[in-house]
Each structure stands twice: as structure tokens, then as C-alpha cells.
Write a protein that holds these residues in place. Structure first.
Motif, mmCIF file in Angstrom:
data_model
loop_
_atom_site.group_PDB
_atom_site.id
_atom_site.type_symbol
_atom_site.label_atom_id
_atom_site.label_comp_id
_atom_site.label_asym_id
_atom_site.label_seq_id
_atom_site.Cartn_x
_atom_site.Cartn_y
_atom_site.Cartn_z
ATOM 1 N N THR A 1 -6.513 20.973 -3.581
ATOM 2 C CA THR A 1 -6.900 19.585 -3.349
ATOM 3 C C THR A 1 -5.684 18.828 -2.854
ATOM 4 O OG1 THR A 1 -6.460 19.015 -5.651
ATOM 5 C CG2 THR A 1 -8.729 19.542 -5.073
ATOM 6 N N GLY A 2 -5.941 17.749 -2.147
ATOM 7 C CA GLY A 2 -4.888 16.895 -1.644
ATOM 8 C C GLY A 2 -5.409 15.473 -1.555
ATOM 9 N N VAL A 3 -4.561 14.590 -1.082
ATOM 10 C CA VAL A 3 -4.930 13.191 -0.898
ATOM 11 C C VAL A 3 -4.694 12.843 0.563
ATOM 12 C CG1 VAL A 3 -4.436 10.815 -1.602
ATOM 13 C CG2 VAL A 3 -4.294 12.666 -3.285
ATOM 14 N N ASP A 4 -5.717 12.255 1.213
ATOM 15 C CA ASP A 4 -5.583 11.907 2.621
ATOM 16 C C ASP A 4 -4.822 10.586 2.783
ATOM 17 O OD1 ASP A 4 -7.397 9.816 2.188
ATOM 18 O OD2 ASP A 4 -9.068 10.842 3.171
ATOM 19 N N ASP A 5 -4.664 10.134 4.019
ATOM 20 C CA ASP A 5 -3.903 8.924 4.328
ATOM 21 C C ASP A 5 -4.498 7.667 3.691
ATOM 22 O OD1 ASP A 5 -2.180 10.463 5.827
ATOM 23 O OD2 ASP A 5 -3.199 10.032 7.724
ATOM 24 N N GLU A 6 -5.772 7.714 3.352
ATOM 25 C CA GLU A 6 -6.443 6.559 2.749
ATOM 26 C C GLU A 6 -6.514 6.657 1.227
ATOM 27 O OE1 GLU A 6 -10.201 6.253 4.709
ATOM 28 O OE2 GLU A 6 -9.271 6.017 6.676
ATOM 29 N N GLY A 7 -5.854 7.670 0.656
ATOM 30 C CA GLY A 7 -5.830 7.826 -0.789
ATOM 31 C C GLY A 7 -7.032 8.531 -1.374
ATOM 32 N N GLN A 8 -7.883 9.098 -0.518
ATOM 33 C CA GLN A 8 -9.072 9.813 -0.977
ATOM 34 C C GLN A 8 -8.730 11.278 -1.257
ATOM 35 O OE1 GLN A 8 -12.181 8.375 -1.463
ATOM 36 N NE2 GLN A 8 -11.092 6.478 -1.070
ATOM 37 N N SER A 9 -9.272 11.812 -2.331
ATOM 38 C CA SER A 9 -9.070 13.231 -2.637
ATOM 39 C C SER A 9 -9.844 14.074 -1.641
ATOM 40 C CB SER A 9 -9.544 13.545 -4.048
ATOM 41 O OG SER A 9 -8.720 12.895 -4.979
ATOM 42 N N THR A 10 -9.243 15.158 -1.221
ATOM 43 C CA THR A 10 -9.876 16.069 -0.277
ATOM 44 C C THR A 10 -9.601 17.506 -0.707
ATOM 45 O OG1 THR A 10 -7.910 16.160 1.140
ATOM 46 C CG2 THR A 10 -9.551 14.484 1.677
ATOM 47 N N PHE A 11 -10.431 18.416 -0.217
ATOM 48 C CA PHE A 11 -10.155 19.829 -0.407
ATOM 49 C C PHE A 11 -9.337 20.303 0.775
ATOM 50 C CE2 PHE A 11 -13.820 19.562 -3.254
ATOM 51 C CZ PHE A 11 -13.327 20.256 -4.346
ATOM 52 N N VAL A 12 -8.392 21.198 0.506
ATOM 53 C CA VAL A 12 -7.501 21.731 1.526
ATOM 54 C C VAL A 12 -7.592 23.251 1.473
ATOM 55 C CG1 VAL A 12 -5.102 21.863 2.292
ATOM 56 C CG2 VAL A 12 -5.940 19.769 1.202
ATOM 57 N N VAL A 13 -7.723 23.874 2.633
ATOM 58 C CA VAL A 13 -7.759 25.335 2.726
ATOM 59 C C VAL A 13 -6.477 25.783 3.412
ATOM 60 C CG1 VAL A 13 -8.959 27.311 3.715
ATOM 61 C CG2 VAL A 13 -10.270 25.381 2.831
#
Length: 105
Positions: A78-90
């Protein structure tokens, strides 16, 4: 086989354990295109008939055949995008990923 970081495991558990979710619910990852280069995510009550099921520390992930083949040598984090939203990362396996210790040697 797809590997999960501890933060990905926790994120999947959180997403799939909402009110009213069945105990066997999981995060389904499936191919949105013929060649599996675009993947989609959805919470599913149960795996589809041909899905590969991964379980780790109370989290469940269901992979369709194309997604399973594409993600076979990857790590889900998991990571955080430029807008502070959690995202899944592969990411490819074998690289030091956030949430993982550096290889000892």
C-alpha cells in the motif's frame, strides 16, 4: 505467487471486514483486459469458480486466472498518492519494498 506486505494485509482486512460483510469475503483482483495489463479491484462475498485464493493473517484475496498469472512474481503493498489517498501498489519481487526488511547476507 503474489506476496503481500503487512500493510497490504491490514488494508485488505479493513476493506473486507465492514459491517455486514460475510466472514469469507475478500478483495477480488481481476483482469479488465485480454492481456491482464489493467487490473480491477472489488470486494467480493466469495471467490469466483476459477479464482486462486490467497489467505494471510485474516485477509483474503481472490485472483482470476489472468490476474494470478500477471501477479505471480509481484508484491502487493500500500502507498499514499499525491492527494493523500491510500492506494495499492504492485512491485516486482526481489526489490526492498516498504514494510519489508532489507535482505540479510
Amino acid at each position: 505467487m503474489l506476496m503481500l506486505t503487512p500493510t497490504a494485509i491490514e488494508a485488505v482486512r479493513t476493506i473486507t471486514s465492514g459491517d455486514g460483510s460475510p466472514a469469507e469475503a475478500g478483495l477480488r483482483i481481476f483482469s479488465a483486459t485480454e492481456n491482464a495489463q489493467a487490473l480491477q479491484l472489488a470486494v467480493a462475498a466469495a471467490p469466483a469458480e476459477q479464482d486462486q485464493v490467497l489467505s494471510a493473517d485474516g485477509s483474503r484475496i481472490f485472483l482470476d486466472e489472468k490476474a494470478a498469472a500477471f501477479l505471480d512474481d509481484k508484491i502487493l503493498d500500500t502507498g499514499v498518492d499525491d492527494e493523500g489517498q491510500s492506494t495499492f501498489v504492485v512491485a516486482p519481487q526481489g526489490q526492498n519494498q516498504p514494510g519489508q526488511d532489507a535482505p540479510q547476507g
